[in-house]
Design an enzyme around this catalytic site. Structure first.
Site, mmCIF file in Angstrom:
data_model
loop_
_atom_site.group_PDB
_atom_site.id
_atom_site.type_symbol
_atom_site.label_atom_id
_atom_site.label_comp_id
_atom_site.label_asym_id
_atom_site.label_seq_id
_atom_site.Cartn_x
_atom_site.Cartn_y
_atom_site.Cartn_z
ATOM 1 N N PHE A 55 -4.101 -3.076 1.649
ATOM 2 C CA PHE A 55 -4.830 -4.267 1.220
ATOM 3 C C PHE A 55 -4.439 -4.620 -0.202
ATOM 4 O O PHE A 55 -3.908 -3.801 -0.957
ATOM 5 C CB PHE A 55 -6.342 -4.045 1.321
ATOM 6 C CG PHE A 55 -6.875 -2.990 0.382
ATOM 7 C CD1 PHE A 55 -7.322 -3.327 -0.889
ATOM 8 C CD2 PHE A 55 -6.918 -1.662 0.766
ATOM 9 C CE1 PHE A 55 -7.805 -2.350 -1.760
ATOM 10 C CE2 PHE A 55 -7.402 -0.675 -0.094
ATOM 11 C CZ PHE A 55 -7.842 -1.036 -1.359
ATOM 12 N N CYS A 56 -4.712 -5.878 -0.563
ATOM 13 C CA CYS A 56 -4.473 -6.380 -1.915
ATOM 14 C C CYS A 56 -5.470 -7.509 -2.158
ATOM 15 O O CYS A 56 -6.355 -7.752 -1.343
ATOM 16 C CB CYS A 56 -3.029 -6.846 -2.083
ATOM 17 S SG CYS A 56 -2.537 -8.122 -0.907
ATOM 18 N N THR A 57 -5.327 -8.218 -3.264
ATOM 19 C CA THR A 57 -6.349 -9.191 -3.651
ATOM 20 C C THR A 57 -6.485 -10.324 -2.642
ATOM 21 O O THR A 57 -7.561 -10.581 -2.109
ATOM 22 C CB THR A 57 -6.047 -9.763 -5.041
ATOM 23 O OG1 THR A 57 -5.905 -8.692 -5.968
ATOM 24 C CG2 THR A 57 -7.171 -10.689 -5.495
#
Length: 245
Positions: free
Chosen positions: A174-176
């Site tokens: 996951f990331c922003t």
């Protein structure tokens, strides 16, 4: 109240430099500020401004090749979170620095926010935070691995150093907003990883969709503007962001 739009789109731009001037002019006329990055692989950035100004800029971007289905993530800001408008042309819209990584060719399996908790709670899943260490320090998902990187370019080296310890595991990333996971999961697919997943819409999508009482998110989500961090419902966090950006 101002509207903030975080956006990206992987597509093919034959001459991204030719797109920069007209895009910057539309932003200026619309009273919009922030940063937009153009490259041969697409567009990425975050902008803020009045509702009609954001709408005008998004209409222009959707008129670019391959951008008709652009799906920004919206939040709000009481004050303008950016000092000026920047339209930049770079080699990549998010820099990994690995030749041949192509999210238009192959990426991991998208997981909706509503299904994310079940995935990362599974015993055979390793959850990896693909963001920088200072972003991880502000908040992350329960049990997530911190690669300890200070830039996205460092992620491939971390993976090569640690891949043997992750053999036989399913990988959830996951990331922003989703863009770094488009590249990181594409990279893992190119490295032969068979089961790699990523959170559709990123942390922002999760915080917008999942109520706090059902959440496995801990802390605030670091954002690269004057708001510092966002909480559930994409409201600005009361906690100051970690220094380091």
């Amino acid at each position: 109240m101002l509207t903030v739009a975080a956006l990206y789109r992987f597509t093919r731009f034959d001459d991204p430099a030719a797109l920069a001037g007209p895009l910057g002019a539309v932003c200026e006329a619309a009273g919009v500020k922030g940063t937009l990055i153009l490259a041969g692989e697409g567009i990425n950035g975050t902008i803020a401004g009045p509702n009609d100004g954001i709408a005008a800029v998004l209409a222009h971007i959707r008129g670019l090749p391959g951008c008709a289905n652009l799906a920004p993530r919206f939040s709000q800001a009481q004050d303008m979170p950016f000092g000026r408008m920047k339209v930049r042309v770079k080699r990549e819209i998010v820099t990994m620095g690995v030749e041949g990584v192509d999210p238009l060719g192959a990426v991991g399996r998208y997981v909706a926010p509503e299904d994310w908790n079940a995935l990362i709670s599974a015993p055979d899943v390793v959850t990896i935070d693909t963001r920088n260490a200072y972003e991880y320090a502000d908040g992350t998902f329960e049990g997530a691995v911190d690669p300890g990187t200070d830039c996205f370019r460092a992620f491939p080296a971390w993976w090569k150093e640690n891949r043997d310890t992750l053999q036989g595991k399913r990988i959830a990333m996951f990331c922003t907003g989703g863009i770094r996971c488009e590249k990181s999961t594409s990279y893992l697919v190119s490295q032969g990883v068979e089961e790699v997943y990523h959170l559709k819409g990123g942390i922002l999508g999760y915080l917008d969709a999942i109520p706090p009482e059902q959440s496995l998110w801990r802390g605030s989500c670091f954002v690269f503007d004057e708001r510092g961090g966002l909480d559930h419902g994409l409201v600005p966090s009361a906690k100051p962001a970690t220094e380091g950006r």
